[in-house]
Design a protein around this motif. Structure first.
Motif, PDB file in Angstrom:
ATOM      1  N   PRO A 118       0.720  -1.461   0.183  1.00 52.03           N
ATOM      2  CA  PRO A 118      -0.130  -0.086  -0.058  1.00 52.03           C
ATOM      3  C   PRO A 118       0.876   1.347  -0.049  1.00 52.03           C
ATOM      4  O   PRO A 118       2.006   1.184   0.465  1.00 52.03           O
ATOM      5  CB  PRO A 118      -0.655  -0.061   1.239  1.00 52.03           C
TER       6      PRO A 118
ATOM      7  N   ASN B  92      -2.663   5.735  -3.011  1.00 43.91           N
ATOM      8  CA  ASN B  92      -1.984   4.878  -3.792  1.00 43.91           C
ATOM      9  C   ASN B  92      -1.239   5.417  -4.874  1.00 43.91           C
ATOM     10  O   ASN B  92      -1.440   5.381  -6.168  1.00 43.91           O
ATOM     11  CB  ASN B  92      -3.413   3.965  -4.422  1.00 43.91           C
ATOM     12  N   ASN B  93      -0.190   6.318  -4.547  1.00 50.02           N
ATOM     13  CA  ASN B  93       0.543   6.980  -5.462  1.00 50.02           C
ATOM     14  C   ASN B  93       1.699   6.199  -5.950  1.00 50.02           C
ATOM     15  O   ASN B  93       2.569   6.635  -6.952  1.00 50.02           O
ATOM     16  CB  ASN B  93       1.061   8.129  -4.648  1.00 50.02           C
ATOM     17  N   GLN B  94       2.160   5.077  -5.437  1.00 48.82           N
ATOM     18  CA  GLN B  94       2.885   4.251  -5.971  1.00 48.82           C
ATOM     19  C   GLN B  94       4.174   4.810  -6.446  1.00 48.82           C
ATOM     20  O   GLN B  94       4.775   4.711  -7.473  1.00 48.82           O
ATOM     21  CB  GLN B  94       2.209   3.507  -7.056  1.00 48.82           C
TER      22      GLN B  94
ATOM     23  N   TRP C   8       7.377   4.241  -5.731  1.00 50.39           N
ATOM     24  CA  TRP C   8       8.666   3.623  -5.965  1.00 50.39           C
ATOM     25  C   TRP C   8       9.125   3.206  -7.320  1.00 50.39           C
ATOM     26  O   TRP C   8       8.284   3.162  -8.148  1.00 50.39           O
ATOM     27  CB  TRP C   8       8.190   2.159  -5.346  1.00 50.39           C
TER      28      TRP C   8
ATOM     29  N   LYS D 173       5.377   9.359   4.692  1.00 48.14           N
ATOM     30  CA  LYS D 173       4.629   8.454   4.350  1.00 48.14           C
ATOM     31  C   LYS D 173       5.028   7.828   2.883  1.00 48.14           C
ATOM     32  O   LYS D 173       5.014   6.497   2.864  1.00 48.14           O
ATOM     33  CB  LYS D 173       2.997   9.007   3.880  1.00 48.14           C
TER      34      LYS D 173
ATOM     35  N   ALA E 186       6.036   4.014   2.849  1.00 48.95           N
ATOM     36  CA  ALA E 186       5.484   3.003   1.666  1.00 48.95           C
ATOM     37  C   ALA E 186       6.724   2.302   1.015  1.00 48.95           C
ATOM     38  O   ALA E 186       6.389   1.037   0.779  1.00 48.95           O
ATOM     39  CB  ALA E 186       4.827   3.893   0.701  1.00 48.95           C
TER      40      ALA E 186
ATOM     41  N   ARG F 113      -4.119  -8.916  -0.347  1.00 51.91           N
ATOM     42  CA  ARG F 113      -4.490  -8.236   0.607  1.00 51.91           C
ATOM     43  C   ARG F 113      -5.393  -6.938   0.142  1.00 51.91           C
ATOM     44  O   ARG F 113      -4.790  -6.421  -0.920  1.00 51.91           O
ATOM     45  CB  ARG F 113      -3.195  -7.700   1.497  1.00 51.91           C
TER      46      ARG F 113
ATOM     47  N   GLY G  22       7.333   1.249   8.072  1.00 53.71           N
ATOM     48  CA  GLY G  22       6.389   0.823   6.890  1.00 53.71           C
ATOM     49  C   GLY G  22       6.504  -0.795   6.851  1.00 53.71           C
ATOM     50  O   GLY G  22       5.467  -1.250   6.410  1.00 53.71           O
TER      51      GLY G  22
ATOM     52  N   GLU H 234       3.328  -3.173   7.151  1.00 54.92           N
ATOM     53  CA  GLU H 234       3.232  -4.356   6.219  1.00 54.92           C
ATOM     54  C   GLU H 234       3.053  -5.659   6.765  1.00 54.92           C
ATOM     55  O   GLU H 234       1.893  -6.387   6.233  1.00 54.92           O
ATOM     56  CB  GLU H 234       4.059  -4.137   4.893  1.00 54.92           C
TER      57      GLU H 234
ATOM     58  N   TRP I 281      -4.721   0.953   6.844  1.00 61.43           N
ATOM     59  CA  TRP I 281      -3.851   1.807   7.297  1.00 61.43           C
ATOM     60  C   TRP I 281      -4.179   3.332   7.297  1.00 61.43           C
ATOM     61  O   TRP I 281      -4.602   3.590   6.082  1.00 61.43           O
ATOM     62  CB  TRP I 281      -2.535   1.712   6.241  1.00 61.43           C
TER      63      TRP I 281
ATOM     64  N   ARG J 124      -2.648  -1.671  -9.832  1.00 59.10           N
ATOM     65  CA  ARG J 124      -1.372  -0.872  -9.861  1.00 59.10           C
ATOM     66  C   ARG J 124      -0.959  -0.774 -11.153  1.00 59.10           C
ATOM     67  O   ARG J 124      -1.564  -1.407 -12.260  1.00 59.10           O
ATOM     68  CB  ARG J 124      -0.419  -1.863  -9.288  1.00 59.10           C
ATOM     69  N   LYS J 125      -0.108   0.353 -11.655  1.00 58.18           N
ATOM     70  CA  LYS J 125       0.375   0.685 -12.766  1.00 58.18           C
ATOM     71  C   LYS J 125       1.137  -0.558 -13.314  1.00 58.18           C
ATOM     72  O   LYS J 125       1.511  -1.528 -12.333  1.00 58.18           O
ATOM     73  CB  LYS J 125       1.199   1.794 -12.771  1.00 58.18           C
TER      74      LYS J 125
ATOM     75  N   PHE K 194       7.672   0.995 -13.537  1.00 56.53           N
ATOM     76  CA  PHE K 194       8.538   1.270 -12.515  1.00 56.53           C
ATOM     77  C   PHE K 194       9.856   0.764 -12.429  1.00 56.53           C
ATOM     78  O   PHE K 194      10.863   1.131 -11.568  1.00 56.53           O
ATOM     79  CB  PHE K 194       7.685   0.096 -11.106  1.00 56.53           C
TER      80      PHE K 194
END
Lengths: 179, 179
Positions: free
Chosen positions: A39, A43-45, A47, A92, A96, B12, B98, B102, B117, B158-159, B164
């Motif tokens: 998460p 949900n800006n993802q 990484w 945050k 994440a 999840r 984090g 998780e 969360w 997710r993208k 990524f």
């Protein structure tokens, strides 16, 4: 399912010594996929990742950390980044990233591999970006060294649970005391 | 073990609607135990927790966030803290939190429960500490709302993985391309 997830969490260990066997790209992609299903706030993802199995690049990276032996000895590295343009809140987004890395570590073990989370290398993160050809838009968060474990004898320990639980406010008359 | 860990990671979901059934203290302790088995830099274990099932305390906490309905509707809350006296590096300690959270979320699902969360509540972290009687030595990192899911219909997305992965440096001639 339940038992094995808890077992995975409790038995995961940092692996620092690897065999020479290479790690498949498919496995590295699966590890990253597990990471991105963590998460994130809104949900800006945020990484991003760089995969390194090339020996020459690993040799250069090994010069950026005290743990050069681990970096050289691991057949695969995944550098974990935050994309500054995708971030919205430092705390945050760092959390994440931690959630993402924990998923990656659990996935690594689930695939029969081992990994160690390297943080000391952040001291030379500009140098790492230079080696990998990444601009300062990408903020290095960690490097995971991944491979087939030479052994799984690693021990780890945690303080007792009571030390961590500061306060407990229990509902009166509830069955909260009973399992 | 392997398949179920990956399955847990991929399936999840954030749970925001709970039944009235209470959560046992034993389950809440197990969730925290899963949290503390996350890795932390130098194994400093900087995380701390407060458990709240008491309705009156939950009502007070619900006034500190936009998500008061979730806080009121969840039979159990775990506030996750960093102990400033145990910290050594802001970024790494936030990452460790984090990773800890998780593990807690995965453990929650493994126990047949659900959780979400909550981060927005950090805007009122001083007020939360006041309600819980905790000094500024403890820095609120998140609140997890926990209970028995009313349903598991939540979707998430997710993208694509390619977005990524910034760079890939593959060893020539290795079997890295083959599964």
């Amino acid at each position: 399912m339940s038992h094995s997830v808890l077992e995975a969490i409790y038995t995961r260990r940092s692996i620092r010594e690897f065999t020479n066997e290479s790690v498949t790209l498919a496995d590295l992609q699966e590890i990253i996929k597990a990471g991105i299903w963590a998460p994130s706030g809104l949900n800006n993802q945020p990484w991003r990742f760089a995969i390194v199995t090339d020996e020459e690049v690993r040799a250069k990276l090994s010069e950026t950390t005290h743990y050069s032996r681990i970096v050289l000895g691991a057949p695969a590295l995944i550098a974990v980044y935050l994309d500054r343009e995708a971030m919205y809140d430092d705390v945050k987004d760092h959390q994440a990233t931690g959630a993402c890395i924990e998923n990656m570590l659990l996935a690594t073990e689930a695939l029969g591999l081992g990994a160690v989370w390297l943080g000391q290398i952040l001291k030379n993160k500009d140098k790492v970006n230079e080696i990998l050809g990444l601009s300062s838009q990408y903020d290095l968060m960690a490097v995971l060294a991944i491979g087939h474990p030479q052994h799984r004898r690693q021990k780890s320990s945690r303080k007792g649970l009571d030390i961590f639980i500061l306060k407990t406010f229990l509902q009166e008359g509830s069955d909260v005391f009973q399992k």
